[in-house]
Scaffold this motif. Structure first.
Motif, PDB file in Angstrom:
ATOM      1  N   VAL A   1     -11.818   7.193   9.466  1.00  0.00           N
ATOM      2  CA  VAL A   1     -11.111   7.708  10.641  1.00  0.00           C
ATOM      3  C   VAL A   1      -9.611   7.534  10.426  1.00  0.00           C
ATOM      4  O   VAL A   1      -8.816   8.442  10.681  1.00  0.00           O
ATOM      5  N   LEU A   2      -9.237   6.355   9.927  1.00  0.00           N
ATOM      6  CA  LEU A   2      -7.824   6.090   9.655  1.00  0.00           C
ATOM      7  C   LEU A   2      -7.295   7.020   8.572  1.00  0.00           C
ATOM      8  O   LEU A   2      -6.167   7.499   8.650  1.00  0.00           O
ATOM      9  N   LEU A   3      -8.132   7.265   7.569  1.00  0.00           N
ATOM     10  CA  LEU A   3      -7.744   8.186   6.505  1.00  0.00           C
ATOM     11  C   LEU A   3      -7.505   9.582   7.078  1.00  0.00           C
ATOM     12  O   LEU A   3      -6.515  10.240   6.742  1.00  0.00           O
TER      13      LEU A   3
ATOM     14  N   SER B   1       0.828  -1.210   0.000  1.00  0.00           N
ATOM     15  CA  SER B   1       0.000   0.000   0.000  1.00  0.00           C
ATOM     16  C   SER B   1       0.860   1.257   0.000  1.00  0.00           C
ATOM     17  O   SER B   1       0.540   2.235  -0.679  1.00  0.00           O
ATOM     18  N   THR B   2       1.936   1.226   0.767  1.00  0.00           N
ATOM     19  CA  THR B   2       2.818   2.387   0.841  1.00  0.00           C
ATOM     20  C   THR B   2       3.508   2.635  -0.497  1.00  0.00           C
ATOM     21  O   THR B   2       3.600   3.785  -0.950  1.00  0.00           O
ATOM     22  N   VAL B   3       3.971   1.568  -1.125  1.00  0.00           N
ATOM     23  CA  VAL B   3       4.605   1.721  -2.437  1.00  0.00           C
ATOM     24  C   VAL B   3       3.608   2.308  -3.433  1.00  0.00           C
ATOM     25  O   VAL B   3       3.923   3.258  -4.160  1.00  0.00           O
ATOM     26  N   LEU B   4       2.383   1.764  -3.450  1.00  0.00           N
ATOM     27  CA  LEU B   4       1.350   2.295  -4.346  1.00  0.00           C
ATOM     28  C   LEU B   4       1.052   3.750  -4.018  1.00  0.00           C
ATOM     29  O   LEU B   4       0.957   4.597  -4.907  1.00  0.00           O
TER      30      LEU B   4
ATOM     31  N   CYS C   1      -5.610   4.336  -1.714  1.00  0.00           N
ATOM     32  CA  CYS C   1      -4.887   3.289  -0.996  1.00  0.00           C
ATOM     33  C   CYS C   1      -5.582   2.859   0.292  1.00  0.00           C
ATOM     34  O   CYS C   1      -5.478   1.695   0.693  1.00  0.00           O
ATOM     35  N   THR C   2      -6.302   3.755   0.945  1.00  0.00           N
ATOM     36  CA  THR C   2      -7.009   3.390   2.166  1.00  0.00           C
ATOM     37  C   THR C   2      -8.104   2.369   1.885  1.00  0.00           C
ATOM     38  O   THR C   2      -8.264   1.399   2.625  1.00  0.00           O
ATOM     39  N   VAL C   3      -8.850   2.567   0.817  1.00  0.00           N
ATOM     40  CA  VAL C   3      -9.916   1.622   0.464  1.00  0.00           C
ATOM     41  C   VAL C   3      -9.314   0.242   0.169  1.00  0.00           C
ATOM     42  O   VAL C   3      -9.790  -0.780   0.668  1.00  0.00           O
ATOM     43  N   ILE C   4      -8.256   0.210  -0.617  1.00  0.00           N
ATOM     44  CA  ILE C   4      -7.609  -1.061  -0.965  1.00  0.00           C
ATOM     45  C   ILE C   4      -7.002  -1.704   0.274  1.00  0.00           C
ATOM     46  O   ILE C   4      -7.202  -2.894   0.543  1.00  0.00           O
TER      47      ILE C   4
ATOM     48  N   ILE D   1      -3.823  13.567  -0.711  1.00  0.00           N
ATOM     49  CA  ILE D   1      -5.177  13.154  -0.334  1.00  0.00           C
ATOM     50  C   ILE D   1      -5.745  12.142  -1.326  1.00  0.00           C
ATOM     51  O   ILE D   1      -6.340  11.130  -0.928  1.00  0.00           O
ATOM     52  N   THR D   2      -5.551  12.373  -2.607  1.00  0.00           N
ATOM     53  CA  THR D   2      -6.061  11.453  -3.635  1.00  0.00           C
ATOM     54  C   THR D   2      -5.407  10.082  -3.509  1.00  0.00           C
ATOM     55  O   THR D   2      -6.093   9.046  -3.512  1.00  0.00           O
ATOM     56  N   ALA D   3      -4.087  10.061  -3.387  1.00  0.00           N
ATOM     57  CA  ALA D   3      -3.367   8.786  -3.252  1.00  0.00           C
ATOM     58  C   ALA D   3      -3.788   8.059  -1.976  1.00  0.00           C
ATOM     59  O   ALA D   3      -3.996   6.844  -1.986  1.00  0.00           O
ATOM     60  N   LEU D   4      -3.933   8.805  -0.888  1.00  0.00           N
ATOM     61  CA  LEU D   4      -4.334   8.183   0.372  1.00  0.00           C
ATOM     62  C   LEU D   4      -5.741   7.600   0.300  1.00  0.00           C
ATOM     63  O   LEU D   4      -6.001   6.517   0.832  1.00  0.00           O
ATOM     64  N   LEU D   5      -6.653   8.299  -0.319  1.00  0.00           N
ATOM     65  CA  LEU D   5      -8.023   7.809  -0.432  1.00  0.00           C
ATOM     66  C   LEU D   5      -8.065   6.485  -1.195  1.00  0.00           C
ATOM     67  O   LEU D   5      -8.676   5.515  -0.736  1.00  0.00           O
TER      68      LEU D   5
END
Length: 147
Positions: free
Chosen positions: A79-81, A21-24, A49-52, A43-47
């Motif tokens: 919440v984690l996001l 997830s971090t690499v992605l 990757c958080t779902v995945i 924010i876009t990358a985190l959103l």
């Protein structure tokens, strides 16, 4: 399986999923930062990757099967996001103030540091959310109470 061994297995699975997830996340951030700017790319990358990440951890790290509770867990992952966005955006803001012309490598490294801090919090919260209630707790909650 002993509790200690189960925890060890969970940590290993969580780490493998987390590294992927971090690499992605860092790849998406690096690709999007010029078009969107640091904060929106973050924010876009985190959103994404958080779902995945949440879906993979739900199934493989914590063994939740089926779709029951999946929507609740994805909502909890918001919440984690928020925690991760706070850590990474805060780190990027500190970088902006100290080195406003930082290159992609430094910016991406800064996001990685924020992610490491958020990852520890993520594991602790996910483990708590997926841990089955202890038998004595379930028994106590289902026992009738005297008024």
């Amino acid at each position: 399986m002993s509790a200690r061994r189960k925890l060890g297995a969970q940590v290993v699975k969580f780490a493998v999923i987390g590294v992927g997830s971090t690499v992605l996340n860092l790849l998406l951030f690096a690709l999007l930062r010029h078009a969107l700017g640091n904060q929106w790319a973050n924010i876009t990358a985190l959103l994404i990757c958080t779902v995945i990440n949440t879906a993979l951890n739900r199934r493989y790290t914590f063994g939740a099967r089926g779709t029951g509770g999946a929507a609740r867990v994805q909502l909890q992952s918001l919440v984690l996001l928020a925690i991760t966005v706070a850590m990474t955006s805060g780190a990027l803001e500190i970088l902006r103030q100290t080195d406003p012309h930082a290159d992609s490598l430094v910016s991406t490294g800064t996001v990685a540091v924020g992610n490491v801090i958020a990852t520890v919090i993520r594991f602790l919260l996910l483990r708590r959310w997926f841990a089955p209630a202890a038998p004595e707790v379930v028994a106590a909650e289902s026992a009738p109470t005297a008024l």
